[in-house]
Motif scaffolding. Structure first.
Motif, PDB file in Angstrom:
ATOM      1  N   PRO A   1      92.822  50.407  90.689  1.00  0.00           N
ATOM      2  CA  PRO A   1      92.394  51.397  89.692  1.00  0.00           C
ATOM      3  C   PRO A   1      92.970  51.187  88.291  1.00  0.00           C
ATOM      4  N   LEU A   2      94.270  50.913  88.189  1.00  0.00           N
ATOM      5  CA  LEU A   2      94.859  50.746  86.862  1.00  0.00           C
ATOM      6  C   LEU A   2      94.306  49.505  86.177  1.00  0.00           C
ATOM      7  N   SER A   3      94.241  48.388  86.889  1.00  0.00           N
ATOM      8  CA  SER A   3      93.668  47.166  86.308  1.00  0.00           C
ATOM      9  C   SER A   3      92.210  47.380  85.944  1.00  0.00           C
ATOM     10  N   ASN A   4      91.479  48.086  86.803  1.00  0.00           N
ATOM     11  CA  ASN A   4      90.075  48.353  86.567  1.00  0.00           C
ATOM     12  C   ASN A   4      89.872  49.138  85.276  1.00  0.00           C
ATOM     13  N   ILE A   5      90.665  50.175  85.084  1.00  0.00           N
ATOM     14  CA  ILE A   5      90.533  51.005  83.885  1.00  0.00           C
ATOM     15  C   ILE A   5      90.917  50.223  82.632  1.00  0.00           C
ATOM     16  N   LEU A   6      92.032  49.492  82.672  1.00  0.00           N
ATOM     17  CA  LEU A   6      92.446  48.711  81.508  1.00  0.00           C
ATOM     18  C   LEU A   6      91.412  47.646  81.170  1.00  0.00           C
ATOM     19  N   ASP A   7      90.796  47.072  82.203  1.00  0.00           N
ATOM     20  CA  ASP A   7      89.765  46.055  82.013  1.00  0.00           C
ATOM     21  C   ASP A   7      88.510  46.658  81.382  1.00  0.00           C
ATOM     22  N   VAL A   8      87.971  47.684  82.022  1.00  0.00           N
ATOM     23  CA  VAL A   8      86.715  48.266  81.565  1.00  0.00           C
ATOM     24  C   VAL A   8      86.854  48.867  80.167  1.00  0.00           C
ATOM     25  N   LEU A   9      87.987  49.470  79.875  1.00  0.00           N
ATOM     26  CA  LEU A   9      88.150  50.122  78.580  1.00  0.00           C
ATOM     27  C   LEU A   9      88.594  49.150  77.490  1.00  0.00           C
TER      28      LEU A   9
ATOM     29  N   ARG B   1      94.832  56.033  98.150  1.00  0.00           N
ATOM     30  CA  ARG B   1      93.841  55.284  98.930  1.00  0.00           C
ATOM     31  C   ARG B   1      92.425  55.646  98.507  1.00  0.00           C
ATOM     32  N   ALA B   2      92.183  56.915  98.231  1.00  0.00           N
ATOM     33  CA  ALA B   2      90.858  57.344  97.803  1.00  0.00           C
ATOM     34  C   ALA B   2      90.520  56.789  96.417  1.00  0.00           C
ATOM     35  N   LEU B   3      91.468  56.820  95.498  1.00  0.00           N
ATOM     36  CA  LEU B   3      91.226  56.277  94.161  1.00  0.00           C
ATOM     37  C   LEU B   3      90.971  54.774  94.215  1.00  0.00           C
ATOM     38  N   ARG B   4      91.719  54.077  95.052  1.00  0.00           N
ATOM     39  CA  ARG B   4      91.494  52.636  95.167  1.00  0.00           C
ATOM     40  C   ARG B   4      90.118  52.345  95.740  1.00  0.00           C
ATOM     41  N   ALA B   5      89.666  53.167  96.678  1.00  0.00           N
ATOM     42  CA  ALA B   5      88.323  52.971  97.241  1.00  0.00           C
ATOM     43  C   ALA B   5      87.252  53.175  96.175  1.00  0.00           C
ATOM     44  N   ILE B   6      87.391  54.210  95.359  1.00  0.00           N
ATOM     45  CA  ILE B   6      86.417  54.480  94.296  1.00  0.00           C
ATOM     46  C   ILE B   6      86.340  53.312  93.333  1.00  0.00           C
ATOM     47  N   HIS B   7      87.487  52.843  92.887  1.00  0.00           N
ATOM     48  CA  HIS B   7      87.491  51.796  91.865  1.00  0.00           C
ATOM     49  C   HIS B   7      87.149  50.420  92.437  1.00  0.00           C
ATOM     50  N   ALA B   8      87.360  50.236  93.736  1.00  0.00           N
ATOM     51  CA  ALA B   8      86.976  48.964  94.353  1.00  0.00           C
ATOM     52  C   ALA B   8      85.469  48.826  94.452  1.00  0.00           C
TER      53      ALA B   8
ATOM     54  N   TYR C   1      85.123  63.206  89.042  1.00  0.00           N
ATOM     55  CA  TYR C   1      85.856  62.026  88.583  1.00  0.00           C
ATOM     56  C   TYR C   1      85.007  60.765  88.777  1.00  0.00           C
ATOM     57  N   LEU C   2      84.376  60.652  89.967  1.00  0.00           N
ATOM     58  CA  LEU C   2      83.526  59.502  90.259  1.00  0.00           C
ATOM     59  C   LEU C   2      82.386  59.399  89.247  1.00  0.00           C
ATOM     60  N   ARG C   3      81.726  60.511  88.970  1.00  0.00           N
ATOM     61  CA  ARG C   3      80.607  60.503  88.027  1.00  0.00           C
ATOM     62  C   ARG C   3      81.084  60.111  86.627  1.00  0.00           C
ATOM     63  N   THR C   4      82.202  60.660  86.194  1.00  0.00           N
ATOM     64  CA  THR C   4      82.730  60.336  84.869  1.00  0.00           C
ATOM     65  C   THR C   4      83.032  58.849  84.759  1.00  0.00           C
ATOM     66  N   TRP C   5      83.663  58.295  85.791  1.00  0.00           N
ATOM     67  CA  TRP C   5      84.028  56.881  85.735  1.00  0.00           C
ATOM     68  C   TRP C   5      82.786  55.988  85.796  1.00  0.00           C
TER      69      TRP C   5
END
Length: 304
Positions: free
Chosen positions: A13-21, A207-214, A251-255
């Motif tokens: 999740p953290l890498s995903n957010i830093l990457d996408v943004l 675990r749930a956040l990692r699943a969403i971002h994966a 949160y899922l929709r926003t992301w």
């Protein structure tokens, strides 16, 4: 220099957010000081880190008690004005003007009893709020904290690069600054009781956040995410909302929409492709959701 990242969708999740943004360290600075001094900096839409290599200085923020930063401490600063000073009672001068007058990224104020390094992390303007809203105005990681061992090692390496004029010093220092930023965010997350970083460090919510971002395109439901977290649906939804600040599917929709807008802004992606990549099977539904979130259609929302 942009933070190094992978293009794979399975980033954490953290890498995903830093990457996408599009987070990138756009400027690295150093301050050497002695005697009496105080520098003020304005509030901006950016994340900045300040790391103490030698000595100590006061950190002052509006309506907050002064905090002493000592060698080994790292502070992450979000949307807040702040002052660093040798004495909390001193009237500050414009810190940015000091760096501008010095003609570079190094400010020298009478000696080197205090040495601090800084890094400005800029984020794509349209998406800055998503990440900065997750963070408090200031995150302070003490050099004495149990989780700061890696940070201490990085600061030692940065100090060595500063002291020794070795070939490749600039690129090594830039890479170390990348690692320092991420390690500081990790360290704060491990001690944060609330917020997105705290939820990410929680064994169940993480675990749930990692699943969403994966796999953001997966048709997630609250029940499925609760199962991944090992919690009942009601308990998961309540705890996620309490810690993150919005319900799981919000949160899922926003992301999803944030990731899609970033893809569209970077170019080379059709609206239908962007919609499908984040889990929308209907381009019409994607368009409606995009307009509700950003006030414009996906095509109109592209930056020039």
């Amino acid at each position: 220099m942009e933070l190094s990242h992978s293009s794979k969708s399975s980033l954490d999740p953290l890498s995903n957010i830093l990457d996408v943004l599009g987070a990138r360290i756009s400027r690295r600075t150093r301050m050497e000081a002695a005697g009496q001094w105080a520098l003020a900096f304005p509030a901006l839409d950016r994340l900045k880190f300040v790391a103490m290599l030698r000595g100590s200085q006061w950190l002052l923020r509006p309506d907050k008690d002064p905090q002493l930063l000592s060698a080994g401490d790292v502070c992450l600063l979000g949307r807040t004005a702040y002052t660093v000073a040798s004495d909390a009672s001193l009237a500050p001068i414009d810190g940015q003007a000091v760096y501008d007058d010095a003609g570079g990224d190094v400010a020298r104020l009478g000696g080197d009893d205090v040495i601090a390094i800084g890094g400005t992390v800029t984020i794509d303007a349209a998406e800055a709020g998503f990440f900065l809203d997750m963070l408090p105005d200031a995150l302070i990681i003490s050099g004495a904290a149990p989780a700061s061992g890696t940070i201490a090692t990085i600061l030692q390496l940065i100090g060595k690069e500063i002291d020794e004029d070795l070939p490749g010093r600039e690129i090594v220092s830039a890479r170390l600054a990348d690692v320092l930023l991420v390690e500081a965010i990790r360290a704060y997350g491990r001690q944060a009781p609330m917020g997105w970083l705290g939820a990410l460090s929680d064994p169940r919510l993480g675990r749930a956040l990692r699943a969403i971002h994966a796999d953001v395109a997966e048709p997630w439901t609250v029940a499925r995410l609760a199962g991944i977290a090992g919690m009942s649906r009601a308990a998961f939804s309540a705890e996620f909302t309490r810690r993150v600040g919005q319900p799981p599917l919000s949160y899922l929709r926003t992301w999803r929409l944030m990731a899609a807008r970033t893809a569209l802004n970077r170019g080379g992606v059709a609206v239908a492709q962007a919609a499908q990549a984040v889990g929308y099977t209907s381009q019409s539904a994607f368009g409606h959701a995009f307009r509700r979130a950003f006030g414009v259609s996906p095509r109109a929302g592209r930056r020039p």
